[in-house]
Design a protein around this motif. Sequence first.
Motif, PDB file in Angstrom:
ATOM      1  N   GLY A  46      21.249 -46.194  26.901  1.00 16.26           N
ATOM      2  CA  GLY A  46      22.692 -45.996  26.770  1.00 16.26           C
ATOM      3  C   GLY A  46      23.103 -44.760  25.996  1.00 16.26           C
ATOM      4  N   HIS A  47      22.173 -43.833  25.730  1.00 17.02           N
ATOM      5  CA  HIS A  47      22.529 -42.639  24.966  1.00 17.02           C
ATOM      6  C   HIS A  47      22.841 -41.455  25.892  1.00 17.02           C
ATOM      7  CE1 HIS A  47      20.557 -45.018  21.770  1.00 17.02           C
ATOM      8  NE2 HIS A  47      21.446 -44.421  20.999  1.00 17.02           N
ATOM      9  N   ALA A  48      23.992 -41.534  26.552  1.00 15.13           N
ATOM     10  CA  ALA A  48      24.364 -40.495  27.509  1.00 15.13           C
ATOM     11  C   ALA A  48      24.538 -39.139  26.827  1.00 15.13           C
ATOM     12  CB  ALA A  48      25.638 -40.882  28.237  1.00 15.13           C
ATOM     13  N   GLY A  49      25.018 -39.146  25.577  1.00 16.68           N
ATOM     14  CA  GLY A  49      25.275 -37.899  24.865  1.00 16.68           C
ATOM     15  C   GLY A  49      24.032 -37.101  24.503  1.00 16.68           C
ATOM     16  N   LYS A  57      24.549 -33.602  22.396  1.00 20.56           N
ATOM     17  CA  LYS A  57      25.455 -33.720  21.243  1.00 20.56           C
ATOM     18  C   LYS A  57      24.683 -33.702  19.929  1.00 20.56           C
ATOM     19  CE  LYS A  57      28.667 -35.914  24.230  1.00 20.56           C
ATOM     20  NZ  LYS A  57      28.882 -34.590  24.848  1.00 20.56           N
ATOM     21  N   THR A  93      29.024 -46.765  27.072  1.00 23.53           N
ATOM     22  CA  THR A  93      29.424 -47.046  25.685  1.00 23.53           C
ATOM     23  C   THR A  93      29.241 -48.510  25.304  1.00 23.53           C
ATOM     24  OG1 THR A  93      31.672 -47.062  26.564  1.00 23.53           O
ATOM     25  CG2 THR A  93      31.000 -45.109  25.372  1.00 23.53           C
ATOM     26  N   ARG A 116      21.616 -36.363  26.629  1.00 20.29           N
ATOM     27  CA  ARG A 116      21.233 -35.582  27.809  1.00 20.29           C
ATOM     28  C   ARG A 116      19.708 -35.483  27.929  1.00 20.29           C
ATOM     29  NH1 ARG A 116      23.347 -37.215  30.016  1.00 20.29           N
ATOM     30  NH2 ARG A 116      23.263 -35.867  31.781  1.00 20.29           N
ATOM     31  N   GLU A 120      33.722 -30.279  15.916  1.00 13.95           N
ATOM     32  CA  GLU A 120      33.279 -29.604  14.690  1.00 13.95           C
ATOM     33  C   GLU A 120      32.442 -28.352  14.985  1.00 13.95           C
ATOM     34  OE1 GLU A 120      31.281 -33.540  13.998  1.00 13.95           O
ATOM     35  OE2 GLU A 120      30.240 -32.353  12.504  1.00 13.95           O
ATOM     36  N   PHE A 129      26.704 -41.046  19.854  1.00 15.62           N
ATOM     37  CA  PHE A 129      26.565 -40.322  21.119  1.00 15.62           C
ATOM     38  C   PHE A 129      26.075 -41.179  22.282  1.00 15.62           C
ATOM     39  CE2 PHE A 129      25.571 -36.903  17.815  1.00 15.62           C
ATOM     40  CZ  PHE A 129      26.897 -36.550  17.672  1.00 15.62           C
ATOM     41  N   THR A 130      26.673 -42.375  22.441  1.00 17.00           N
ATOM     42  CA  THR A 130      26.411 -43.107  23.683  1.00 17.00           C
ATOM     43  C   THR A 130      27.319 -42.578  24.801  1.00 17.00           C
ATOM     44  OG1 THR A 130      27.989 -44.842  23.086  1.00 17.00           O
ATOM     45  CG2 THR A 130      25.676 -45.249  22.541  1.00 17.00           C
ATOM     46  N   SER A 131      28.339 -41.817  24.434  1.00 20.48           N
ATOM     47  CA  SER A 131      29.291 -41.343  25.438  1.00 20.48           C
ATOM     48  C   SER A 131      28.943 -39.940  25.944  1.00 20.48           C
ATOM     49  CB  SER A 131      30.695 -41.315  24.827  1.00 20.48           C
ATOM     50  OG  SER A 131      31.620 -40.749  25.736  1.00 20.48           O
ATOM     51  N   TYR A 132      29.309 -39.685  27.198  1.00 20.74           N
ATOM     52  CA  TYR A 132      29.202 -38.333  27.754  1.00 20.74           C
ATOM     53  C   TYR A 132      30.251 -37.401  27.138  1.00 20.74           C
ATOM     54  CZ  TYR A 132      26.490 -40.130  31.773  1.00 20.74           C
ATOM     55  OH  TYR A 132      25.534 -40.689  32.581  1.00 20.74           O
ATOM     56  N   PHE A 133      31.338 -37.981  26.652  1.00 22.44           N
ATOM     57  CA  PHE A 133      32.501 -37.175  26.268  1.00 22.44           C
ATOM     58  C   PHE A 133      32.531 -36.856  24.773  1.00 22.44           C
ATOM     59  CE2 PHE A 133      33.526 -39.727  29.971  1.00 22.44           C
ATOM     60  CZ  PHE A 133      33.964 -38.765  30.851  1.00 22.44           C
ATOM     61  N   ILE A 143      25.630 -32.356  33.184  1.00 27.68           N
ATOM     62  CA  ILE A 143      26.663 -33.277  32.629  1.00 27.68           C
ATOM     63  C   ILE A 143      26.816 -33.050  31.130  1.00 27.68           C
ATOM     64  CG2 ILE A 143      27.651 -35.592  32.806  1.00 27.68           C
ATOM     65  CD1 ILE A 143      25.580 -36.418  34.751  1.00 27.68           C
ATOM     66  N   GLY A 144      27.106 -31.796  30.768  1.00 24.26           N
ATOM     67  CA  GLY A 144      27.337 -31.489  29.359  1.00 24.26           C
ATOM     68  C   GLY A 144      26.099 -31.001  28.629  1.00 24.26           C
ATOM     69  N   VAL A 145      26.185 -31.007  27.315  1.00 26.67           N
ATOM     70  CA  VAL A 145      25.185 -30.385  26.436  1.00 26.67           C
ATOM     71  C   VAL A 145      24.850 -31.375  25.316  1.00 26.67           C
ATOM     72  CG1 VAL A 145      24.822 -28.473  24.821  1.00 26.67           C
ATOM     73  CG2 VAL A 145      26.101 -28.080  26.935  1.00 26.67           C
ATOM     74  N   ARG A 154      15.121 -37.692  18.876  1.00 29.42           N
ATOM     75  CA  ARG A 154      15.937 -38.895  18.749  1.00 29.42           C
ATOM     76  C   ARG A 154      15.601 -39.895  19.864  1.00 29.42           C
ATOM     77  NH1 ARG A 154      22.050 -39.487  19.417  1.00 29.42           N
ATOM     78  NH2 ARG A 154      22.238 -41.467  18.336  1.00 29.42           N
ATOM     79  N   ASN A 167      30.069 -44.333  31.985  1.00 24.52           N
ATOM     80  CA  ASN A 167      29.844 -43.996  30.576  1.00 24.52           C
ATOM     81  C   ASN A 167      29.316 -45.229  29.834  1.00 24.52           C
ATOM     82  OD1 ASN A 167      29.971 -41.967  28.676  1.00 24.52           O
ATOM     83  ND2 ASN A 167      32.014 -42.534  27.959  1.00 24.52           N
ATOM     84  N   GLU A 178      31.646 -30.616  21.060  1.00 26.01           N
ATOM     85  CA  GLU A 178      31.960 -31.346  19.827  1.00 26.01           C
ATOM     86  C   GLU A 178      32.963 -30.533  19.005  1.00 26.01           C
ATOM     87  OE1 GLU A 178      30.619 -34.477  18.419  1.00 26.01           O
ATOM     88  OE2 GLU A 178      30.399 -34.656  20.580  1.00 26.01           O
ATOM     89  N   ILE A 205      38.058 -35.474  25.134  1.00 26.96           N
ATOM     90  CA  ILE A 205      38.638 -35.451  26.488  1.00 26.96           C
ATOM     91  C   ILE A 205      39.912 -34.618  26.569  1.00 26.96           C
ATOM     92  CG2 ILE A 205      37.598 -37.586  27.381  1.00 26.96           C
ATOM     93  CD1 ILE A 205      40.317 -38.958  26.749  1.00 26.96           C
ATOM     94  N   GLU A 232      36.369 -42.292  21.481  1.00 34.62           N
ATOM     95  CA  GLU A 232      37.209 -41.695  22.504  1.00 34.62           C
ATOM     96  C   GLU A 232      38.588 -42.313  22.470  1.00 34.62           C
ATOM     97  OE1 GLU A 232      33.581 -42.115  25.260  1.00 34.62           O
ATOM     98  OE2 GLU A 232      35.471 -42.153  26.368  1.00 34.62           O
TER      99      GLU A 232
END
Lengths: 429, 429
Positions: free
Chosen positions: B259-262, A292, B76, B264, A115, A98-102, A288-290, B297, B74, A113, A105, B47
Motif C-alpha cells: 500500500g505504499h504508492a508514494g 516521496k 490509502t 514508487r 516542503e 506516503f501510502t498516497s500517490y498524491f 506516476i510521480g516521483v 524503506r 490510491n 511535496e 492535489i 489529502e
Amino acid sequence: MVSISPLLSVRHLLALSLALNVSLMLSIILEKAKLEERVKGCPMKLEHTNISPFTGDGEITDNDETIINLDHGNPTMYEKYWQQMGDRTTVVISGWQFTSYFSDIKNLCWFLEPELAEEIIRLHRVVGNAITNGYHIVIGTGSSQLFQAALYALSSDATEPVSVVSAAPYYSSYPVITDCLKSGLYKWEGDARAFDKTGPYIELVTSPNNPDGFVRQSVVNRSGGILIHDFAYYWPQYTPITAPADYDLMLFTISKSSGHAGMRIGWALVKDEIVARKMVKYIEVNTIGVSKDSQLRASKVLRVISDGSGLAHRFEGETFFGFSHRDMELRWYLLREAVNKSEIFSLPDFTPEFCNYWSRVFEPLPAFAWLKCGDGIEDCETFLRGHKIWTRSGRYFGVSPSFVRISMLDRDPTFNLFVKRLSRIRSPE
Amino acid sequence: MVSISPLLSVRHLLALSLALNVSLMLSIILEKAKLEERVKGCPMKLEHTNISPFTGDGEITDNDETIINLDHGNPTMYEKYWQQMGDRTTVVISGWQFTSYFSDIKNLCWFLEPELAEEIIRLHRVVGNAITNGYHIVIGTGSSQLFQAALYALSSDATEPVSVVSAAPYYSSYPVITDCLKSGLYKWEGDARAFDKTGPYIELVTSPNNPDGFVRQSVVNRSGGILIHDFAYYWPQYTPITAPADYDLMLFTISKSSGHAGMRIGWALVKDEIVARKMVKYIEVNTIGVSKDSQLRASKVLRVISDGSGLAHRFEGETFFGFSHRDMELRWYLLREAVNKSEIFSLPDFTPEFCNYWSRVFEPLPAFAWLKCGDGIEDCETFLRGHKIWTRSGRYFGVSPSFVRISMLDRDPTFNLFVKRLSRIRSPE
C-alpha cells in the motif's frame, strides 16, 4: 512491630537512593546509545573501488594495477561533507507515511511535496542562480526524466518529428535518451553548429557545459526553435554565479548540487503553464510521480544548505558550498599540476569571472575534466585504459576521440590516486 | 576544618541523592519524549478528501454534496495498519547515505539495493505467489516504468513496431503508456481477443485483472507472441494464491502489495538474462536507476510483512495480510449489500478457490469494483458523477461505458460514505 533505628533507616534510604541513581544513569547512557545506533545505524554502502587507503602521512601506494573508474560523474566526493554534518540531515520516515500517490492535489504538479517546492525556491534565492518567481516547478526522477518530459511537452503536437540538437561537445546521454524508443515526436540531429534543417527544433543548452565546463548560450539562431537549459552545474562550487537565470525551461538536479545521486531527484523551472502541465502528464504516464521519500530527504538537505549559506553565515566555516568550492579548487590545482608534469595532456583554459555568490572573481572549476591527449595519441580513452584509468571518449560527445571526459567528483582516495598516476604518464614513444 | 554532624551529613547526602533521583527521572522522561517526537515528528500529509468524519457511533453524516473520488486506485486504506504498527517500519536515513548512483556493481541490476532484493525473494517465498529461483530481479520506479522497460526489452531489435495487446477490459494506462511517445518499436493494438494481425506481438496478462478482478490466462494463442504478466494484485488480501507463478516476465508493485504508492517501487522477475539486461538499460536511460531511499524503506516494509506472515505467526493477530484480507472481506460485504439495496447496479460473481496461503477456500476480493449500471443507464460514469461519485468509465478499459471501475482501497470514511450513498441511489426514472 519491628523497631528500626532512625540512623540506620536514613543510611539505608541513602544506599537505596544511590543505587537508584546508578541505575538511572545507566538507563540514560543505554537509551542514548540506542538512539545513536538508531540514527546512525543504517550501514553505508561502500562501492568496490579497488582503492588502497592512504598510508600514514597521506601518501598513496599505487601499484599501477588498481582500476581508477572516472567514467561516470558519480558525486561521491560529497559524502565526506555530509558525514561531517552528522545527523543534521538525517530523516526519519514512519511506516504509515506516503501510502498516497498524491502530494498536493491543488498544485499543477500534484506529486510535488510542498516542503520540497519551498526549499527549491529558497535555495535559488540564497544562491542567486535562477529566478523562480512566475515559474512552475515540476519534480522529476532525476533531471534525465525531466529532459524526456520536456521533449514530450515541446513536441506532442508536432506532425513531424521535431529535431533535437546541442552544440558539440554535448552530454553523451542526450542522443541515447532522445532516440532510445525511436519516437515519432522527436529525433536527435546532432551538433547544433552543423544543424541546417528547416522546421521546428529543440536546442539543448548545458551551461556550464558537460563535458567541457564552458558557459554556453544557444547557437542555432533562427525562429521555430525552443530552448531547454540544463543547469545541472550552475552552482557556486563549479562556476561563478554571474546572474540569476530566467530562461523558459531550466533543469536542475540534486545529484550535482548536493551530491545525492542515489535520491534520483531533479526539478524543472517552467515558465509556460501548458508546457509544465504536459511535463507533469509525461511523468504521470512514465512513473506516476516521483518517490516521496526522496523528496522529503531532498527538502531536508536543501534546507540545511540554505540555512548555512545565507549571507549572515556564509563565511563562518564549513558551509556546503564552502567545503565543495574549496575541494574543487584543490582538485583542479592538483590536476593542473599533474597535467603539467606529464607533458602530453592539456586542459581547457577558463576566463575568471565575478561570482555574485562569493563576491569575488574565480575561474570555473568544472565537475568534469575535459582532457586532450597530445603527442599523436588519437584515442585518448584507450591510451588511458592502458594505464587502468577509465574515462569517456570524446566520440560519445560528438567530437574527436583525442578528448576524454574525466569525473572530478569521486572520493578523495580515488581522485588522489588518479592525479598521482596521471602525473607519471609519459609519451608512448 | 568545619565539623559536620554525621547524622546531618547522611541526611544531607540523602536529600542530595533524592534530588538527583528526581532530576535523572525527569531527564529520562524528557529524552523519551524527544525520541518519540523525532520518530513520529514527520507530519502526515492528509489529502483534501472532503470527507466528514464519523459522528459518534460510527454513523456518517452525508449531505450528498461531498465529492467521493474513487477514480484512482490510491491505496490509502493501508495507512491505518501501518499507523498501528508504530515505529516497526520507521526508517532513519543519514545525510551521507546514497551519494552514489550505484547499489551493487556486481549485480546485473546495478541500481538494486541488495537488502531489497533479499526481501523480495523472501516475501515471495512466504506468500507462495511466485517462483524467484532462476529469475533476475529488476527494480523500477513503480511497475509502470517496468512495463515500459519490458516493452523496450522485447522490441528493441524489431524492424517493424511490435503489436501490444491485452484482453478487454484491460488496464486503462496500457494504451496511454504504449502510444505516448509514438514509438517506432511498439504499437498499441487493443483487445487481444480481436487481434488478428500477423507478426510478433506482446500480450499483457493482468491477473487478477485490473479492472474486473478475474484470474486470467493469455488469450492470443499463436507463435511469435511474448507475454508480460502483471501480477500487481496477486496477493492474498485480494485473491486466492493457487500456485506460485513462474512465467517469463512478471511485474509486481509495492503500491498494491503493502500500500505504499508514494514510494514508487515496483519489481520485475525476469527469466531471460538478455531481456533483464535490456530492461536495466531502459531504466538507466530513463531515470538512471531508482530512488535508494525508497528502496531502503521498501525493504523494511517487506521485512515486517514477512516477519509477521510466516507459518508460525500467521494466525496470531494483526498480520499485514490478516488485516488487509479482513478489511477487504468487510468492504466487499458492505458493497454487495449496497448494490443489492440500490437494485440498479450489478457486480461480477467470482468462483471461490482454495488459497494455499490461507489454507482455505475464499472468493476473490478485488482492489477495484467493476460495477455495471442497469435500468437503461448507458453512461455509468456520468450517472454516478451526478451523485458526486467519481469513477472511471468502461470506455477507458476498452469496453462499454455502462461499466465503471471503482477503487476499493480508499480510507475508511471515504469507503463508508461511498457504500452508504450508493445504497440510496435509485433508478433515474
